[in-house]
Design a protein around this motif. Structure first.
Motif, PDB file in Angstrom:
ATOM      1  N   THR A  24       0.850  -1.189   0.000  1.00  0.00           N
ATOM      2  CA  THR A  24       0.000   0.000   0.000  1.00  0.00           C
ATOM      3  C   THR A  24       0.890   1.245   0.000  1.00  0.00           C
ATOM      4  OG1 THR A  24      -0.034   0.184   2.405  1.00  0.00           O
ATOM      5  CG2 THR A  24      -1.695  -1.261   1.369  1.00  0.00           C
ATOM      6  N   PRO A  25       0.327   2.421  -0.331  1.00  0.00           N
ATOM      7  CA  PRO A  25       1.122   3.651  -0.259  1.00  0.00           C
ATOM      8  C   PRO A  25       1.743   3.858   1.122  1.00  0.00           C
ATOM      9  CG  PRO A  25      -0.874   4.060  -1.500  1.00  0.00           C
ATOM     10  CD  PRO A  25      -1.005   2.666  -0.951  1.00  0.00           C
ATOM     11  N   ALA A  26       1.004   3.548   2.172  1.00  0.00           N
ATOM     12  CA  ALA A  26       1.535   3.723   3.526  1.00  0.00           C
ATOM     13  C   ALA A  26       2.730   2.806   3.767  1.00  0.00           C
ATOM     14  CB  ALA A  26       0.440   3.450   4.559  1.00  0.00           C
ATOM     15  N   GLN A  27       2.673   1.586   3.247  1.00  0.00           N
ATOM     16  CA  GLN A  27       3.795   0.663   3.425  1.00  0.00           C
ATOM     17  C   GLN A  27       5.040   1.146   2.695  1.00  0.00           C
ATOM     18  OE1 GLN A  27       1.504  -2.876   2.197  1.00  0.00           O
ATOM     19  NE2 GLN A  27       2.156  -3.838   4.118  1.00  0.00           N
ATOM     20  N   TRP A  28       4.862   1.728   1.527  1.00  0.00           N
ATOM     21  CA  TRP A  28       6.015   2.261   0.801  1.00  0.00           C
ATOM     22  C   TRP A  28       6.684   3.393   1.581  1.00  0.00           C
ATOM     23  CZ3 TRP A  28       8.590   0.042  -2.893  1.00  0.00           C
ATOM     24  CH2 TRP A  28       7.948  -0.844  -3.771  1.00  0.00           C
ATOM     25  N   ASN A  29       5.911   4.096   2.408  1.00  0.00           N
ATOM     26  CA  ASN A  29       6.454   5.198   3.195  1.00  0.00           C
ATOM     27  C   ASN A  29       6.967   4.760   4.565  1.00  0.00           C
ATOM     28  OD1 ASN A  29       6.094   7.352   1.354  1.00  0.00           O
ATOM     29  ND2 ASN A  29       3.908   7.424   1.820  1.00  0.00           N
ATOM     30  N   THR A  30       6.926   3.458   4.851  1.00  0.00           N
ATOM     31  CA  THR A  30       7.426   2.934   6.112  1.00  0.00           C
ATOM     32  C   THR A  30       8.931   3.199   6.234  1.00  0.00           C
ATOM     33  OG1 THR A  30       5.783   1.168   6.107  1.00  0.00           O
ATOM     34  CG2 THR A  30       7.727   0.835   7.486  1.00  0.00           C
ATOM     35  N   PRO A  31       9.397   3.671   7.384  1.00  0.00           N
ATOM     36  CA  PRO A  31      10.843   3.827   7.562  1.00  0.00           C
ATOM     37  C   PRO A  31      11.554   2.474   7.432  1.00  0.00           C
ATOM     38  CG  PRO A  31       9.655   5.041   9.259  1.00  0.00           C
ATOM     39  CD  PRO A  31       8.639   4.193   8.546  1.00  0.00           C
ATOM     40  N   ASN A  36      16.906   7.376   7.900  1.00  0.00           N
ATOM     41  CA  ASN A  36      16.336   8.441   7.059  1.00  0.00           C
ATOM     42  C   ASN A  36      15.856   7.970   5.689  1.00  0.00           C
ATOM     43  OD1 ASN A  36      16.849  10.400   9.073  1.00  0.00           O
ATOM     44  ND2 ASN A  36      18.941  10.658   8.337  1.00  0.00           N
ATOM     45  N   TRP A  37      15.823   6.665   5.434  1.00  0.00           N
ATOM     46  CA  TRP A  37      15.300   6.152   4.171  1.00  0.00           C
ATOM     47  C   TRP A  37      13.984   5.429   4.411  1.00  0.00           C
ATOM     48  CZ3 TRP A  37      19.925   3.286   1.386  1.00  0.00           C
ATOM     49  CH2 TRP A  37      20.913   4.221   1.078  1.00  0.00           C
ATOM     50  N   THR A  38      13.005   5.707   3.574  1.00  0.00           N
ATOM     51  CA  THR A  38      11.783   4.919   3.576  1.00  0.00           C
ATOM     52  C   THR A  38      12.023   3.620   2.803  1.00  0.00           C
ATOM     53  OG1 THR A  38      10.984   5.886   1.520  1.00  0.00           O
ATOM     54  CG2 THR A  38      10.381   7.025   3.581  1.00  0.00           C
ATOM     55  N   VAL A  39      11.024   2.734   2.840  1.00  0.00           N
ATOM     56  CA  VAL A  39      11.085   1.519   2.031  1.00  0.00           C
ATOM     57  C   VAL A  39      11.298   1.880   0.560  1.00  0.00           C
ATOM     58  CG1 VAL A  39       9.644  -0.358   1.127  1.00  0.00           C
ATOM     59  CG2 VAL A  39       9.813   0.021   3.600  1.00  0.00           C
ATOM     60  N   VAL A  85       5.265   2.674  -8.099  1.00  0.00           N
ATOM     61  CA  VAL A  85       5.030   1.837  -9.273  1.00  0.00           C
ATOM     62  C   VAL A  85       6.213   1.924 -10.237  1.00  0.00           C
ATOM     63  CG1 VAL A  85       3.579   1.470 -11.300  1.00  0.00           C
ATOM     64  CG2 VAL A  85       2.517   1.946  -9.082  1.00  0.00           C
ATOM     65  N   ALA A  86       6.666   3.140 -10.486  1.00  0.00           N
ATOM     66  CA  ALA A  86       7.775   3.333 -11.413  1.00  0.00           C
ATOM     67  C   ALA A  86       9.079   2.776 -10.840  1.00  0.00           C
ATOM     68  CB  ALA A  86       7.945   4.818 -11.730  1.00  0.00           C
ATOM     69  N   THR A  87       9.294   2.958  -9.548  1.00  0.00           N
ATOM     70  CA  THR A  87      10.533   2.472  -8.942  1.00  0.00           C
ATOM     71  C   THR A  87      10.574   0.954  -8.927  1.00  0.00           C
ATOM     72  OG1 THR A  87      10.667   4.456  -7.558  1.00  0.00           O
ATOM     73  CG2 THR A  87      11.993   2.565  -6.882  1.00  0.00           C
ATOM     74  N   LEU A  88       9.457   0.317  -8.612  1.00  0.00           N
ATOM     75  CA  LEU A  88       9.422  -1.144  -8.630  1.00  0.00           C
ATOM     76  C   LEU A  88       9.608  -1.673 -10.051  1.00  0.00           C
ATOM     77  CD1 LEU A  88       9.095  -3.767  -7.092  1.00  0.00           C
ATOM     78  CD2 LEU A  88       6.605  -3.521  -7.301  1.00  0.00           C
ATOM     79  N   ALA A  89       9.037  -0.998 -11.026  1.00  0.00           N
ATOM     80  CA  ALA A  89       9.227  -1.402 -12.423  1.00  0.00           C
ATOM     81  C   ALA A  89      10.694  -1.270 -12.823  1.00  0.00           C
ATOM     82  CB  ALA A  89       8.352  -0.561 -13.341  1.00  0.00           C
ATOM     83  N   ALA A  90      11.330  -0.201 -12.375  1.00  0.00           N
ATOM     84  CA  ALA A  90      12.755  -0.008 -12.676  1.00  0.00           C
ATOM     85  C   ALA A  90      13.602  -1.084 -11.998  1.00  0.00           C
ATOM     86  CB  ALA A  90      13.200   1.378 -12.215  1.00  0.00           C
TER      87      ALA A  90
END
Length: 206
Positions: A24-31, A36-39, A85-90
């Motif tokens: 989910t969007p929230a999971q992608w923003n998980t620390p 200082n990096w998110t998922v 979506v774009a980062t996972l595709a990359a």
């Protein structure tokens, strides 16, 4: 001839991509476990590393005025700019790449293992990693202080895996699963509770 770690790198990338497919969007923003990096940013870093070559790295370091942290931050910003979506595709697009910045091949397998755990653990995702390769990576990091500082962190200690016939070093023992030992060697405190032994307090304090 030494074993080639790249097939294992590729397999780990594919496994991580599969694990992240339905976040989910929230999971992608998980620390992540990286300060200082998110998922999302931790994955973007892996994309950038997979796209890098020694000539590109040297050129980009020159632009960054030899500041590795500045270079890393810029690369993460570029690779995460399109969103999850774009980062996972990359990431999927480079999952079979065998290019990297200058450095030993085992360091890139180490990145695949450690950064995957940086992402998985905060999300509650588990994986059984190939323990023989994990122990090889621990040995590599235990002999180097470059960036990670692993050599100083485990100096004077014996690391002993409880899920493999493997140990490394001399001194008070720290034992536990190989992946937990790898995370501790690279400075991740999250796995210390999975370890035991008379050397644990020393390792935890470093």
């Amino acid at each position: 001839m030494a074993e080639n770690p790249w097939p294992t790198v590729h397999a780990e990338r594919k496994a991580l991509a599969a694990d992240l497919a339905d976040l989910t969007p929230a999971q992608w923003n998980t620390p992540s476990l990286c300060t200082n990096w998110t998922v999302l940013q931790a994955l973007a870093h892996q994309v950038a590393t997979a796209k890098m070559t020694p000539p590109k790295f040297l050129a980009k370091m020159a632009v960054a005025r030899l500041d590795f942290q500045r270079l890393t931050a810029k690369e993460i910003a570029v690779e995460s700019a399109g969103g999850p979506v774009a980062t996972l595709a990359a990431y999927r697009a480079v999952q079979n790449a065998s290019s990297a910045p200058p450095g030993p091949k085992l360091s890139w397998l180490g990145e695949a293992f450690v950064h995957s755990e940086d992402i998985r653990r905060p999300l509650g995702i588990t994986r059984d990693y190939p323990v023989d390769w994990v122990t090889k990576v621990i040995e590599f990091y235990s002999g180097s202080n470059v960036l990670i500082g692993g050599k100083n962190r485990v100096a004077g200690l014996t690391l002993k895996a409880t899920d493999a016939d493997w140990s490394h070093g001399e001194g008070p023992v720290v034992e536990g699963p190989a992946m937990s030992l790898l995370l501790a060697t690279t400075g991740r405190k999250v796995a210390l509770h999975e370890l035991a032994g008379p050397g644990l307090a020393t390792l935890a304090a470093r």
